[in-house]
Design an enzyme around this catalytic site. Sequence first.
Site, PDB file in Angstrom:
ATOM      1  N   HIS A   1       0.835  -1.200   0.000  1.00 31.57           N
ATOM      2  CA  HIS A   1       0.000   0.000   0.000  1.00 31.57           C
ATOM      3  C   HIS A   1       0.867   1.246   0.000  1.00 31.57           C
ATOM      4  O   HIS A   1       1.804   1.380   0.785  1.00 31.57           O
ATOM      5  CB  HIS A   1      -0.922   0.021   1.223  1.00 31.57           C
ATOM      6  CG  HIS A   1      -1.849   1.207   1.225  1.00 31.57           C
ATOM      7  ND1 HIS A   1      -2.874   1.339   0.310  1.00 31.57           N
ATOM      8  CD2 HIS A   1      -1.884   2.323   2.000  1.00 31.57           C
ATOM      9  CE1 HIS A   1      -3.525   2.475   0.540  1.00 31.57           C
ATOM     10  NE2 HIS A   1      -2.922   3.086   1.545  1.00 31.57           N
ATOM     11  N   SER A   2       0.538   2.193  -0.897  1.00 33.52           N
ATOM     12  CA  SER A   2       1.231   3.473  -1.008  1.00 33.52           C
ATOM     13  C   SER A   2       2.716   3.208  -1.288  1.00 33.52           C
ATOM     14  O   SER A   2       3.042   2.524  -2.256  1.00 33.52           O
ATOM     15  CB  SER A   2       0.995   4.291   0.268  1.00 33.52           C
ATOM     16  OG  SER A   2       1.304   5.652   0.066  1.00 33.52           O
ATOM     17  N   MET A   3       3.644   3.725  -0.488  1.00 34.76           N
ATOM     18  CA  MET A   3       5.052   3.409  -0.708  1.00 34.76           C
ATOM     19  C   MET A   3       5.268   1.903  -0.743  1.00 34.76           C
ATOM     20  O   MET A   3       6.107   1.392  -1.497  1.00 34.76           O
ATOM     21  CB  MET A   3       5.923   4.024   0.383  1.00 34.76           C
ATOM     22  CG  MET A   3       7.415   3.758   0.202  1.00 34.76           C
ATOM     23  SD  MET A   3       8.444   4.212   1.609  1.00 34.76           S
ATOM     24  CE  MET A   3       8.277   2.716   2.608  1.00 34.76           C
TER      25      MET A   3
END
Length: 252
Positions: free
Chosen positions: A92-94
């Site tokens: 998730h995300s980074m």
Amino acid sequence: MTTDAGRWTMSFNPGPESRLRLVCFPHAGGSAGSVFPLVRAAPPGLEVVGVQYPGRQWRRTEPAVADIHGLARGAADALLAERDLPTAVLGHSMGALVAFETVRLLEEKRPGAVTHLFASGSRAPSCHTDEARPARWSDERIIAELRGLGGTGDRLISDEEGLRSALPALRDDYRALAAYRPAPGARVGVPLTVLVGRGDPKAGPEHAADWQPHTDAAFDFRVFPGGHFFLNENAAELLNLVQSSLVMPQRP
């Protein structure tokens, strides 16, 4: 709960009945505990594993790794030491970028070790830009970024003590994001499903298709209600998607 010898992973629901593993890579500033909503919603037979980057929680005294490729190397080595189970990876995300690079390494070292990649809340590696240079990521800008993401970001900002303890990891992670460059034509060989929040200001539905050139296998994307941290409110639906995308082997 158990940690592997390299301290990179924690399995929150291990057991002999596990037939499938979902390995989760957290967002910038996040920890292995970020997967708790998924752990609570996990059906029998699905082992949920959280990846723990250096410099936080039980790894707080270890030097940080402010490099996406370095994080991927550490995680890949740890996952190679895990007992053999059909494994899906979610970032998730980074964490989506770290997961992407980790899967690429695993495909080199143990083809078939990963059966599916879920990239959540992130723009594609090829769309990464150099707008976030390390020198520009002051504490004030990091806090403003978190505030713009809402959800978990808002809760962290409102907790002064929690924010103070999280800032060192956030600084390292934003440096890693600023320095990240994928290899030209980087792709994985497993099916790739992109997950986005309809109201995500950073990586919304309009960015999902940019991931398609990064896989040589099947591609799909799903839109969920919510903002950047939509996974917390849609854990059960996400796990249904994981199960429908992967065949869980039958026990003999």
